[in-house]
Design an enzyme around this catalytic site. Structure first.
Site, PDB file in Angstrom:
ATOM      1  N   HIS A 115       0.675  -1.145  -0.020  1.00  0.00           N
ATOM      2  CA  HIS A 115       0.055  -0.057   0.088  1.00  0.00           C
ATOM      3  C   HIS A 115       0.971   1.321   0.040  1.00  0.00           C
ATOM      4  O   HIS A 115       1.939   1.328   0.512  1.00  0.00           O
ATOM      5  CB  HIS A 115      -0.877  -0.044   1.318  1.00  0.00           C
TER       6      HIS A 115
ATOM      7  N   HIS B 242       0.928   5.108   1.090  1.00  0.00           N
ATOM      8  CA  HIS B 242      -0.016   6.401   1.957  1.00  0.00           C
ATOM      9  C   HIS B 242       0.327   7.436   1.125  1.00  0.00           C
ATOM     10  O   HIS B 242       1.506   8.052   0.712  1.00  0.00           O
ATOM     11  CB  HIS B 242       0.995   6.486   3.284  1.00  0.00           C
TER      12      HIS B 242
HETATM   13  P1  5GP Z   1       1.602   0.602   7.580  1.00  0.00           P
HETATM   14  O1  5GP Z   1       2.213   1.011   8.911  1.00  0.00           O
HETATM   15  O2  5GP Z   1       1.516  -0.918   7.385  1.00  0.00           O
HETATM   16  O3  5GP Z   1       2.276   1.055   6.437  1.00  0.00           O
HETATM   17  O4  5GP Z   1       0.273   1.218   7.539  1.00  0.00           O
HETATM   18  C1  5GP Z   1      -1.031   0.437   7.639  1.00  0.00           C
HETATM   19  C2  5GP Z   1      -2.066   1.386   7.610  1.00  0.00           C
HETATM   20  O5  5GP Z   1      -3.321   1.076   7.699  1.00  0.00           O
HETATM   21  C3  5GP Z   1      -2.103   2.609   9.175  1.00  0.00           C
HETATM   22  O6  5GP Z   1      -1.944   3.677   8.770  1.00  0.00           O
HETATM   23  C4  5GP Z   1      -3.430   2.000   9.583  1.00  0.00           C
HETATM   24  O7  5GP Z   1      -4.024   3.171  10.327  1.00  0.00           O
HETATM   25  C5  5GP Z   1      -4.390   1.509   8.485  1.00  0.00           C
HETATM   26  N1  5GP Z   1      -5.234   0.442   8.705  1.00  0.00           N
HETATM   27  C6  5GP Z   1      -5.176  -0.622   9.346  1.00  0.00           C
HETATM   28  N2  5GP Z   1      -6.349  -1.435   9.603  1.00  0.00           N
HETATM   29  C7  5GP Z   1      -7.141  -0.501   9.098  1.00  0.00           C
HETATM   30  C8  5GP Z   1      -8.500  -0.559   8.279  1.00  0.00           C
HETATM   31  O8  5GP Z   1      -9.183  -1.554   8.776  1.00  0.00           O
HETATM   32  N3  5GP Z   1      -8.986   0.185   7.610  1.00  0.00           N
HETATM   33  C9  5GP Z   1      -8.473   1.406   6.971  1.00  0.00           C
HETATM   34  N4  5GP Z   1      -9.104   2.094   6.448  1.00  0.00           N
HETATM   35  N5  5GP Z   1      -6.974   1.537   7.471  1.00  0.00           N
HETATM   36  C10 5GP Z   1      -6.368   0.775   8.343  1.00  0.00           C
END
Ligand code: 5GP
Ligand code: ZN
Length: 134
Positions: free
Chosen positions: A98, A100
Site C-alpha cells: 500500500h 500512503h
Molecule cells: P503500515 O504501517 O502498514 O504502512 O500502514 C497501515 C495503515 O493501515 C495504518 O496507517 C493504519 O491506520 C491503516 N489501517 C489498518 N487497519 C485499517 C482498516 O481496517 N481500515 C483502514 N481504512 N485503515 C486501516
C-alpha cells in the site's frame, strides 16, 4: 483469508472508498496522520512493494499520481508525503502492498526522521556496494 486489506477489497470490511478501478482501490486511513490521509492498494495481494510485480507498481504509482492532487485539493493541503513502508523494520504493519498519501499543512507538526552523521568514506563504501548490486 486473514489480510485486512484483502477483506476491504472483497467488501467484507467497510471503508471510505475514494477511488476504484479494476486494479486498484483507494480509501481513507482509519487512523489518519492528517485529514485526507489516503491508502492506495493493488486489489491483488502482494506482501510488500518488492514482492509486487513491476507492472502493478506502475499501476499503483499511476493511481497515486492521479489521486494525490485530488486529496490535496479536497482538504486544502499545501503538500503531501508519499510513503510505502516495506518490511516490519520500516513500520509496515499491514502486509499487503500500500501507498500512503499523507496531506501536509504548513506547521502541522511534521517531525522529520532522525539523521546520522557519516564520513565521506562511509558514504563511498555504501555507494560502491549499491552500484555493484550487492
Ligand atoms: P503500515 O504501517 O502498514 O504502512 O500502514 C497501515 C495503515 O493501515 C495504518 O496507517 C493504519 O491506520 C491503516 N489501517 C489498518 N487497519 C485499517 C482498516 O481496517 N481500515 C483502514 N481504512 N485503515 C486501516
Ligand atoms: Zn491482502
Amino acid at each position: 483469508m486473514s489480510c485486512i486489506f484483502c477483506k476491504i477489497v472483497a467488501g467484507e470490511i467497510p471503508c471510505h472508498k475514494v477511488f476504484e478501478d479494476e486494479n486498484l482501490l483507494a480509501f481513507l486511513d482509519i487512523h489518519p496522520c492528517n485529514p485526507g490521509h489516503t491508502l492506495v492498494i493493488p486489489k491483488q495481494h502482494f506482501e510488500n512493494l518488492l514482492e509486487t510485480p513491476a507492472v502493478v507498481v506502475l499501476q499503483l504509482m499511476n493511481g497515486v499520481h492521479t489521486l494525490a492532487p485530488r486529496v490535496v485539493a479536497a482538504v486544502g493541503a499545501h503538500g503531501f508525503n508519499l510513503g510505502v513502508n516495506t518490511g516490519p523494520a520500516s513500520g509496515q504493519v499491514i502486509m499487503h502492498t500500500h501507498a500512503h498519501i499523507i496531506p501536509r499543512f504548513e506547521h502541522d507538526g511534521l517531525v522529520h526522521w532522525p539523521t546520522k552523521e557519516m564520513t565521506s568514506d562511509e558514504l563511498h563504501q555504501i555507494t560502491l556496494k549499491i552500484c555493484k548490486g550487492i
